[in-house]
Design a protein around this motif. Structure first.
Motif, PDB file in Angstrom:
ATOM      1  N   TRP A  29      -1.524  -0.407  10.626  1.00  0.00           N
ATOM      2  CA  TRP A  29      -1.723   0.275   9.345  1.00  0.00           C
ATOM      3  C   TRP A  29      -0.685  -0.172   8.331  1.00  0.00           C
ATOM      4  CZ3 TRP A  29      -6.123   2.515   8.318  1.00  0.00           C
ATOM      5  CH2 TRP A  29      -6.908   2.972   9.376  1.00  0.00           C
TER       6      TRP A  29
ATOM      7  N   ARG B 126       0.634   6.903   4.965  1.00  0.00           N
ATOM      8  CA  ARG B 126       0.032   6.890   3.624  1.00  0.00           C
ATOM      9  C   ARG B 126       0.871   7.715   2.649  1.00  0.00           C
ATOM     10  NH1 ARG B 126      -4.869  10.812   3.266  1.00  0.00           N
ATOM     11  NH2 ARG B 126      -3.072  12.157   3.604  1.00  0.00           N
TER      12      ARG B 126
ATOM     13  N   TYR C 105      -5.829   1.139   3.802  1.00  0.00           N
ATOM     14  CA  TYR C 105      -5.446   1.889   2.604  1.00  0.00           C
ATOM     15  C   TYR C 105      -5.431   0.987   1.375  1.00  0.00           C
ATOM     16  CZ  TYR C 105      -4.339   5.871   5.469  1.00  0.00           C
ATOM     17  OH  TYR C 105      -4.440   6.929   6.317  1.00  0.00           O
TER      18      TYR C 105
ATOM     19  N   ARG D 107      -1.181   7.746  10.790  1.00  0.00           N
ATOM     20  CA  ARG D 107      -1.372   6.839   9.657  1.00  0.00           C
ATOM     21  C   ARG D 107      -1.343   7.598   8.334  1.00  0.00           C
ATOM     22  NH1 ARG D 107      -6.834   7.282   8.133  1.00  0.00           N
ATOM     23  NH2 ARG D 107      -8.151   8.133   9.751  1.00  0.00           N
TER      24      ARG D 107
ATOM     25  N   GLU E 218      -4.772  -9.823   3.344  1.00  0.00           N
ATOM     26  CA  GLU E 218      -5.629  -9.348   2.251  1.00  0.00           C
ATOM     27  C   GLU E 218      -4.849  -9.172   0.940  1.00  0.00           C
ATOM     28  OE1 GLU E 218      -9.227  -8.431   0.591  1.00  0.00           O
ATOM     29  OE2 GLU E 218      -8.917  -9.079   2.649  1.00  0.00           O
ATOM     30  N   ASN E 219      -3.616  -8.628   1.005  1.00  0.00           N
ATOM     31  CA  ASN E 219      -2.860  -8.505  -0.245  1.00  0.00           C
ATOM     32  C   ASN E 219      -1.665  -9.468  -0.276  1.00  0.00           C
ATOM     33  OD1 ASN E 219      -1.097  -7.169   1.502  1.00  0.00           O
ATOM     34  ND2 ASN E 219      -0.496  -5.660  -0.031  1.00  0.00           N
TER      35      ASN E 219
ATOM     36  N   SER F 254      -2.043  -3.627   7.139  1.00  0.00           N
ATOM     37  CA  SER F 254      -3.248  -3.705   6.296  1.00  0.00           C
ATOM     38  C   SER F 254      -3.108  -2.920   5.001  1.00  0.00           C
ATOM     39  CB  SER F 254      -4.463  -3.189   7.081  1.00  0.00           C
ATOM     40  OG  SER F 254      -4.294  -1.815   7.379  1.00  0.00           O
ATOM     41  N   HIS F 255      -2.085  -2.068   4.902  1.00  0.00           N
ATOM     42  CA  HIS F 255      -1.972  -1.215   3.713  1.00  0.00           C
ATOM     43  C   HIS F 255      -1.801  -2.077   2.453  1.00  0.00           C
ATOM     44  CE1 HIS F 255      -1.063   1.997   1.030  1.00  0.00           C
ATOM     45  NE2 HIS F 255      -0.942   2.902   1.975  1.00  0.00           N
ATOM     46  N   MET F 256      -2.697  -1.900   1.499  1.00  0.00           N
ATOM     47  CA  MET F 256      -2.713  -2.757   0.307  1.00  0.00           C
ATOM     48  C   MET F 256      -1.540  -2.458  -0.633  1.00  0.00           C
ATOM     49  SD  MET F 256      -5.299  -4.812   0.502  1.00  0.00           S
ATOM     50  CE  MET F 256      -5.977  -5.282  -1.095  1.00  0.00           C
ATOM     51  N   ASP F 257      -0.890  -1.315  -0.443  1.00  0.00           N
ATOM     52  CA  ASP F 257       0.191  -0.958  -1.368  1.00  0.00           C
ATOM     53  C   ASP F 257       1.569  -1.180  -0.743  1.00  0.00           C
ATOM     54  OD1 ASP F 257       0.673  -0.283  -3.976  1.00  0.00           O
ATOM     55  OD2 ASP F 257       0.840   1.865  -3.599  1.00  0.00           O
TER      56      ASP F 257
ATOM     57  N   ASP G 111       4.077  -4.217  -0.032  1.00  0.00           N
ATOM     58  CA  ASP G 111       4.167  -5.603  -0.508  1.00  0.00           C
ATOM     59  C   ASP G 111       4.848  -6.531   0.483  1.00  0.00           C
ATOM     60  OD1 ASP G 111       3.098  -4.927  -3.107  1.00  0.00           O
ATOM     61  OD2 ASP G 111       4.981  -3.869  -3.425  1.00  0.00           O
TER      62      ASP G 111
ATOM     63  N   SER H  60      -4.648   0.115  -2.835  1.00  0.00           N
ATOM     64  CA  SER H  60      -3.486   0.142  -3.712  1.00  0.00           C
ATOM     65  C   SER H  60      -3.942   0.386  -5.144  1.00  0.00           C
ATOM     66  CB  SER H  60      -2.768  -1.194  -3.624  1.00  0.00           C
ATOM     67  OG  SER H  60      -2.005  -1.408  -4.788  1.00  0.00           O
TER      68      SER H  60
END
Lengths: 281, 315
Positions: free
Chosen positions: A220, A50, B306, A46, A249-250, A223-226, A228, B308
């Motif tokens: 991963w 990242r 993670y 993961r 979440e995002n 769920s990664h907020m960055d 899109d 942002s």
């Protein structure tokens, strides 16, 4: 001395224009469809994901700002480079999937053609998905499609190269940057594709390629907020629910596709921007 | 003044004292710093390190384009780094240019952050090229406007050409302006000092002259706070404590942008100066972008996924 000792290639990751090993130090064996050892590849963690997302995010504004013409030319250049290495790719496909040399070569040609097809879309998207809107006032009102940002791709694996190209080409052509996960069963094509990309003037970080376990990395990605958007065409259908839930979440755009060449693959990872401009005399 | 009884304030005594300092083993210092940087800090230790690092940040804006609005936003962020999570500690201080001190102090008071100090960069920062009268007035102005910490620069030109007493007397003079009104941090600008031997000498010179903190860099010169430089400075404060029983603080500044960098600094502190220095009163990190990375790592640890940059403030 009898014969020559073969120099085997270590298949590494492709992050930010470089070929690093995984930070985890893990590897896995790639075997042919008959179970013979082919090569060692990195088992990405993961944290590699990242790092790849950081690279993709950094590269995104510059790539989106490049002219549509320029993006199309670079995509076309990727196709050129792939064409020149058809034999290597065909051989890898045959080794991994057991298809005949002729079928494998056909898959490579199809991949090259698909790249060219998507390359051509770069300057036609605004006409296809944009519009001028009638409004009640002295304004020009345009809607133009724009790149979403960083998009993840988990490609289908039955045709390892073609599936991979069909996943990443539509993401890149509109100005998104991508983090793609090579399949864990037949990753050679995707990893070798990195070598093609590295010699095609694609700016560093625009396409990042990881090899690893879907089951480990897909959550991963989700769920990664960055990240899109996410193409999960290559994930088993029973996992789609959990992945979509993790991406809520995002408000991540999560899509699956069946057709190889459809503009919808591009538009899924674009968003509309509307501009009001006063009409002068 | 006694200067800890180690020098008497004359050129010859200062010169003799700095001359007898042992030289720095450059290769050894680099190897040790690199070795300490490989330490892996995980889970609860990492959570502790992140919060400790946040509490040590001197949140800094030193741009020609600074505006009162930007400084006020920075102050709010210093007090409540993550408005969604009130368990995040406040930072160590806000560090601004001289003319912004009053604005920063006023804004901090207005949001109830009375005990959050404002640090001012002083003495013709970053070059230090101004007359002594201007430097003294510069410092006095900042203190009157509400600065509780003064970050002064040394005259590197004088130091490098061997006019050590000039540098020394300048620090002493600024020390006298600060008196007990403000903490004095002395910026060595190690990127211009060329060798680690010079870093050690300048560290002692500043400590003898009355610095409360020694700081690596202005942030305007690269390289800034490299690990070997910080290591040498931490050794200097450790050895100075053995001599005098006085603990001097260290502030690396410039180039520390990620949580990983910050945690490496904390490892250096713990292994070199000792755990007593793992405290905002003795160790600060001058940074601006670092705080966002610390916050994102903190979110990752609390949320499990993670984060942002879209979810932290830009400035």
């Amino acid at each position: 001395m009898s014969g020559r000792l073969e120099v085997m290639k270590t298949y590494k990751l492709y992050i930010n224009g470089a070929f690093p090993r995984t930070e985890s130090g893990r590897s896995f064996e790639i075997t042919s469809n008959k179970g013979e050892f082919l090569a060692n590849a990195c088992l990405a963690s993961r944290k590699d994901l990242r790092d790849a997302v950081v690279a993709a995010r950094t590269a995104q504004p510059g790539w989106a700002k490049a002219t549509a013409f320029n993006r199309g030319q670079i995509m076309y250049r990727i196709a050129e480079m792939l064409e020149g290495r058809s034999d290597q790719f065909a051989q890898e496909i045959s080794l991994q999937t057991g298809t005949s040399a002729k079928e494998s070569l056909q898959e490579v040609s199809d991949s090259v053609d698909l790249l060219v097809w998507y390359a051509g879309w770069s300057d036609k998207l605004p006409s296809l998905a944009g519009s001028t809107n009638p409004v009640s006032g002295p304004f020009y009102n345009f809607t133009v499609p724009e790149a979403l940002g960083v998009v993840g791709a988990i490609a289908t694996i039955d045709k390892p190269l073609l599936g991979f190209v069909a996943a990443v080409a539509p993401i890149l052509v509109s100005g998104n940057t991508a983090v793609a996960l090579a399949s864990s069963t037949a990753p050679l094509s995707a990893i070798s594709f990195a070598e093609v990309v590295a010699t095609s003037d694609l700016p560093h970080g625009v396409l990042n390629i990881l090899s690893g376990q879907q089951s480990e990395l897909a959550p991963w990605f989700a769920s990664h907020m960055d990240i899109d958007g996410l193409d999960i065409s290559g994930l088993p259908i029973d996992q789609h629910g959990a992945i979509k839930e993790a991406g809520v979440e995002n408000l991540k755009r999560i899509s699956t596709f069946t057709e190889l060449n459809e503009p919808g693959r591009i538009l899924a990872f674009m968003e509309a921007k509307t501009v009001w401009h006063p009409i002068g005399n | 003044m006694s200067f800890y009884g180690l020098v008497d304030g004359s050129d010859s005594s200062l010169r003799n004292y700095l001359k007898q300092l042992p030289g720095v083993d450059q290769v050894g210092a680099e190897a040790r710093a690199a070795m300490l940087a490989t330490r892996s800090i995980k889970t609860t230790s990492k959570a502790w390190a992140i919060d400790t690092a946040i509490s040590m940040v001197d949140l800094t804006t030193l741009e020609g384009a600074d505006t009162p609005g930007k400084v006020q936003a920075l102050c709010s962020k210093a007090f409540r780094p993550d408005p969604n999570d009130l368990t995040v500690p406040r930072v160590g201080a806000v560090c601004v240019y001289n003319d912004m001190v009053g604005i920063a102090r006023q804004h901090l008071d207005s949001i109830g952050a009375h005990d959050l100090p404002v640090a001012a960069v002083s003495t013709a920062f970053p070059s230090g090229r101004a007359s002594m009268a201007v430097k003294l007035q510069d410092t006095e102005d900042a203190i009157i406007a509400g600065a509780a910490e003064i970050d002064m620069v040394i005259d590197r030109g004088a130091f490098l050409s061997g006019r050590l007493i000039e540098v020394f007397e300048e620090i002493v003079a600024i020390r006298e302006v600060c008196r007990d009104r403000a903490h004095l941090k002395v910026i060595l600008e190690t990127g211009e000092l060329v060798t680690l031997d010079n870093v050690r000498k300048a560290s002692y010179l500043a400590m003898l002259a009355g610095a409360d903190f020694i700081k690596t860099s202005t942030g305007k010169v690269a390289p800034a706070a490299t690990a070997p430089v910080v290591l040498v400075m931490l050794e200097a404060v450790r050895d100075f404590y053995d001599l005098t029983k006085v603990r001097i603080g260290v502030k690396p500044a410039g180039g520390i942008r990620t949580t990983k960098d910050a945690i490496k600094q904390l490892v250096l502190v713990n292994e070199t100066a000792g755990p007593e220095w793992l405290n905002p009163s003795l160790f600060r990190i001058g940074a601006s972008a670092l705080l966002n990375d610390l916050l994102m790592q903190r979110m990752k640890m609390s949320d499990g996924y993670y984060a942002s940059p879209n979810y932290v403030t830009i400035d």
